[in-house]
Design a protein around this motif. Structure first.
Motif, PDB file in Angstrom:
ATOM      1  N   GLY A 151       0.819  -1.196   0.000  1.00  0.00           N
ATOM      2  CA  GLY A 151       0.000   0.000   0.000  1.00  0.00           C
ATOM      3  C   GLY A 151       0.859   1.255   0.000  1.00  0.00           C
ATOM      4  N   LYS A 152       1.898   1.265   0.820  1.00  0.00           N
ATOM      5  CA  LYS A 152       2.816   2.401   0.883  1.00  0.00           C
ATOM      6  C   LYS A 152       3.532   2.580  -0.449  1.00  0.00           C
ATOM      7  CE  LYS A 152       6.943   4.044   3.331  1.00  0.00           C
ATOM      8  NZ  LYS A 152       7.930   3.742   4.410  1.00  0.00           N
ATOM      9  N   ALA A 153       3.969   1.480  -1.047  1.00  0.00           N
ATOM     10  CA  ALA A 153       4.669   1.561  -2.325  1.00  0.00           C
ATOM     11  C   ALA A 153       3.760   2.113  -3.413  1.00  0.00           C
ATOM     12  CB  ALA A 153       5.189   0.175  -2.718  1.00  0.00           C
ATOM     13  N   LEU A 154       2.488   1.706  -3.402  1.00  0.00           N
ATOM     14  CA  LEU A 154       1.545   2.186  -4.400  1.00  0.00           C
ATOM     15  C   LEU A 154       1.318   3.690  -4.249  1.00  0.00           C
ATOM     16  CD1 LEU A 154      -0.447   1.720  -6.680  1.00  0.00           C
ATOM     17  CD2 LEU A 154      -2.150   1.015  -4.989  1.00  0.00           C
ATOM     18  N   LEU A 155       1.132   4.156  -3.027  1.00  0.00           N
ATOM     19  CA  LEU A 155       0.920   5.585  -2.798  1.00  0.00           C
ATOM     20  C   LEU A 155       2.151   6.401  -3.202  1.00  0.00           C
ATOM     21  CD1 LEU A 155      -1.023   5.606   0.576  1.00  0.00           C
ATOM     22  CD2 LEU A 155      -1.870   6.330  -1.657  1.00  0.00           C
ATOM     23  N   GLN A 156       3.330   5.886  -2.932  1.00  0.00           N
ATOM     24  CA  GLN A 156       4.546   6.591  -3.341  1.00  0.00           C
ATOM     25  C   GLN A 156       4.629   6.688  -4.858  1.00  0.00           C
ATOM     26  OE1 GLN A 156       7.482   4.210  -1.280  1.00  0.00           O
ATOM     27  NE2 GLN A 156       7.546   5.610   0.467  1.00  0.00           N
ATOM     28  N   GLY A 157       4.196   5.627  -5.544  1.00  0.00           N
ATOM     29  CA  GLY A 157       4.155   5.665  -6.995  1.00  0.00           C
ATOM     30  C   GLY A 157       3.152   6.683  -7.508  1.00  0.00           C
ATOM     31  N   LEU A 158       2.004   6.795  -6.832  1.00  0.00           N
ATOM     32  CA  LEU A 158       1.002   7.788  -7.217  1.00  0.00           C
ATOM     33  C   LEU A 158       1.556   9.203  -7.053  1.00  0.00           C
ATOM     34  CD1 LEU A 158      -2.280   6.371  -5.603  1.00  0.00           C
ATOM     35  CD2 LEU A 158      -1.472   6.109  -7.954  1.00  0.00           C
ATOM     36  N   GLU A 159       2.284   9.410  -5.972  1.00  0.00           N
ATOM     37  CA  GLU A 159       2.860  10.740  -5.735  1.00  0.00           C
ATOM     38  C   GLU A 159       3.867  11.095  -6.827  1.00  0.00           C
ATOM     39  OE1 GLU A 159       4.426  10.888  -1.784  1.00  0.00           O
ATOM     40  OE2 GLU A 159       2.566  10.177  -0.884  1.00  0.00           O
ATOM     41  N   GLU A 160       4.653  10.124  -7.267  1.00  0.00           N
ATOM     42  CA  GLU A 160       5.599  10.378  -8.349  1.00  0.00           C
ATOM     43  C   GLU A 160       4.861  10.730  -9.634  1.00  0.00           C
ATOM     44  OE1 GLU A 160       8.471   7.305  -8.895  1.00  0.00           O
ATOM     45  OE2 GLU A 160       8.895   7.119  -6.761  1.00  0.00           O
ATOM     46  N   MET A 161       3.755  10.027  -9.890  1.00  0.00           N
ATOM     47  CA  MET A 161       2.969  10.282 -11.087  1.00  0.00           C
ATOM     48  C   MET A 161       2.385  11.691 -11.053  1.00  0.00           C
ATOM     49  SD  MET A 161      -0.594   8.544 -12.331  1.00  0.00           S
ATOM     50  CE  MET A 161      -1.502   9.661 -11.244  1.00  0.00           C
ATOM     51  N   ILE A 162       1.811  12.071  -9.912  1.00  0.00           N
ATOM     52  CA  ILE A 162       1.164  13.373  -9.787  1.00  0.00           C
ATOM     53  C   ILE A 162       2.202  14.500  -9.801  1.00  0.00           C
ATOM     54  CG2 ILE A 162      -0.163  14.808  -8.176  1.00  0.00           C
ATOM     55  CD1 ILE A 162      -1.735  12.303  -7.451  1.00  0.00           C
ATOM     56  N   HIS A 163       3.387  14.214  -9.306  1.00  0.00           N
ATOM     57  CA  HIS A 163       4.457  15.219  -9.316  1.00  0.00           C
ATOM     58  C   HIS A 163       4.750  15.679 -10.737  1.00  0.00           C
ATOM     59  CE1 HIS A 163       8.639  16.727  -9.250  1.00  0.00           C
ATOM     60  NE2 HIS A 163       8.305  17.200  -8.055  1.00  0.00           N
ATOM     61  N   ASP A 164       4.549  14.789 -11.714  1.00  0.00           N
ATOM     62  CA  ASP A 164       4.835  15.113 -13.103  1.00  0.00           C
ATOM     63  C   ASP A 164       3.696  15.869 -13.783  1.00  0.00           C
ATOM     64  OD1 ASP A 164       7.302  13.886 -12.906  1.00  0.00           O
ATOM     65  OD2 ASP A 164       6.555  11.937 -13.563  1.00  0.00           O
ATOM     66  N   PRO A 166       1.971  19.225 -14.054  1.00  0.00           N
ATOM     67  CA  PRO A 166       2.358  20.590 -13.654  1.00  0.00           C
ATOM     68  C   PRO A 166       1.359  21.287 -12.734  1.00  0.00           C
ATOM     69  CG  PRO A 166       2.793  20.245 -15.987  1.00  0.00           C
ATOM     70  CD  PRO A 166       2.034  19.035 -15.512  1.00  0.00           C
ATOM     71  N   ALA A 167       0.069  21.143 -12.997  1.00  0.00           N
ATOM     72  CA  ALA A 167      -0.935  21.895 -12.225  1.00  0.00           C
ATOM     73  C   ALA A 167      -1.335  21.201 -10.925  1.00  0.00           C
ATOM     74  CB  ALA A 167      -2.178  22.124 -13.078  1.00  0.00           C
ATOM     75  N   ALA A 168      -0.929  19.947 -10.733  1.00  0.00           N
ATOM     76  CA  ALA A 168      -1.400  19.162  -9.590  1.00  0.00           C
ATOM     77  C   ALA A 168      -0.865  19.707  -8.272  1.00  0.00           C
ATOM     78  CB  ALA A 168      -1.005  17.704  -9.752  1.00  0.00           C
ATOM     79  N   SER A 169      -1.763  19.850  -7.300  1.00  0.00           N
ATOM     80  CA  SER A 169      -1.371  20.370  -5.989  1.00  0.00           C
ATOM     81  C   SER A 169      -1.122  19.272  -4.969  1.00  0.00           C
ATOM     82  CB  SER A 169      -2.452  21.310  -5.452  1.00  0.00           C
ATOM     83  OG  SER A 169      -3.701  20.628  -5.352  1.00  0.00           O
ATOM     84  N   GLY A 170      -1.774  18.127  -5.131  1.00  0.00           N
ATOM     85  CA  GLY A 170      -1.601  17.050  -4.168  1.00  0.00           C
ATOM     86  C   GLY A 170      -2.700  16.007  -4.275  1.00  0.00           C
ATOM     87  N   ILE A 171      -2.798  15.163  -3.241  1.00  0.00           N
ATOM     88  CA  ILE A 171      -3.761  14.060  -3.217  1.00  0.00           C
ATOM     89  C   ILE A 171      -4.662  14.194  -1.996  1.00  0.00           C
ATOM     90  CG2 ILE A 171      -4.052  11.555  -3.215  1.00  0.00           C
ATOM     91  CD1 ILE A 171      -1.241  11.260  -4.244  1.00  0.00           C
ATOM     92  N   GLY A 172      -5.965  14.041  -2.217  1.00  0.00           N
ATOM     93  CA  GLY A 172      -6.928  14.030  -1.131  1.00  0.00           C
ATOM     94  C   GLY A 172      -7.555  12.653  -0.987  1.00  0.00           C
ATOM     95  N   VAL A 173      -8.011  12.330   0.220  1.00  0.00           N
ATOM     96  CA  VAL A 173      -8.641  11.037   0.473  1.00  0.00           C
ATOM     97  C   VAL A 173      -9.609  11.195   1.642  1.00  0.00           C
ATOM     98  CG1 VAL A 173      -6.816  10.281   2.067  1.00  0.00           C
ATOM     99  CG2 VAL A 173      -8.202   8.564   0.858  1.00  0.00           C
ATOM    100  N   PHE A 174     -10.673  10.416   1.626  1.00  0.00           N
ATOM    101  CA  PHE A 174     -11.636  10.422   2.727  1.00  0.00           C
ATOM    102  C   PHE A 174     -11.539   9.082   3.436  1.00  0.00           C
ATOM    103  CE2 PHE A 174     -15.962   9.523   4.377  1.00  0.00           C
ATOM    104  CZ  PHE A 174     -16.044  10.566   5.302  1.00  0.00           C
ATOM    105  N   VAL A 175     -11.265   9.108   4.749  1.00  0.00           N
ATOM    106  CA  VAL A 175     -11.080   7.871   5.509  1.00  0.00           C
ATOM    107  C   VAL A 175     -11.958   7.874   6.755  1.00  0.00           C
ATOM    108  CG1 VAL A 175      -8.742   7.378   4.706  1.00  0.00           C
ATOM    109  CG2 VAL A 175      -9.064   8.923   6.612  1.00  0.00           C
TER     110      VAL A 175
END
Length: 211
Positions: A151-164, A166-175
């Motif tokens: 799960g941690k590895a997947l989220l880190q991969g998502l962050e790398e994807m979103i980092h690329d 340009p307009a993306a500010s971050g990731i939100g989630v409802f828990v």
């Protein structure tokens, strides 16, 4: 995208032939979700499970039609974890496709469908100040590999994807589960808002992606 994490682990878009596997992982992950149990009415377990399967099926279909990211973590080409993202201001985010709403109403019921749309709208409103965010609508890890850091590895991969992006500010989630809140907090997500649906409280969490 094909991010290699270890010799046997890769992150890439979920292939069409793995959609059924993704649906199974999501079903197992969200079977005990308190909001879905409340909205879909779990008083009759058989009917609840039928509605949950229908919801997941229609959600995955809408992600495919909306060209929104469905990202998988693969171990030797076996799907072990999946995440579904909605980009802010996308067609999928702004307004569900009419055919998705119609099919879901037929399988899950009008009131349940409307409750899910209201939930989505409230979360979207809460995250609006975050700018051009990505919302993590679903995430699931194969229960057979829990505790291995997938799960941690997947989220880190998502962050790398979103980092690329340009307009993306971050990731939100409802828990809603405390253990999930701790998991996201450990990875740098912060509580952005607290919402309640059908008497179930949860936290809208957000992680800014540094550029």
């Amino acid at each position: 995208m094909n991010v290699e994490l270890q010799t046997e682990l890769t992150i890439r878009y979920v292939s069409p032939e793995d959609t059924n596997v993704a649906a199974s992982l999501l079903y197992q992950a969200y079977h005990d979700d308190p909001v879905l149990r409340s909205v879909l009415d779990s008083s009759n377990e058989t009917k609840f499970e039928t509605k949950l399967r229908a919801l997941i099926r229609e959600e995955l279909s809408s992600f495919g039609h909306g060209q929104q990211p469905m990202i998988g973590l693969y171990e030797d080409d076996r799907l072990r974890a999946v995440a579904c993202l909605i980009e802010a201001d996308s067609e999928l985010q702004a307004q569900r496709y009419w055919h998705w709403r119609l099919r879901l109403m037929m399988s899950a019921g009008y009131l349940q469908t409307q409750a899910l749309i209201d939930k989505e709208s409230a979360i979207r409103e809460a995250l609006a100040p975050c700018g051009h965010y990505f919302f993590l609508a679903f995430i699931a890890v194969d229960p057979h590999v829990h505790g291995r850091g997938f799960g941690k590895a997947l989220l880190q991969g998502l962050e790398e994807m979103i980092h690329d992006v340009p307009a993306a500010s971050g990731i939100g989630v409802f828990v809603t589960h405390e253990k999930h809140q701790s998991f996201f907090a450990h990875l740098g997500y912060q509580v952005h808002d607290i919402l309640e649906f059908n008497k179930v409280r949860g936290e809208v969490m957000f992680k800014a992606i540094a550029k």
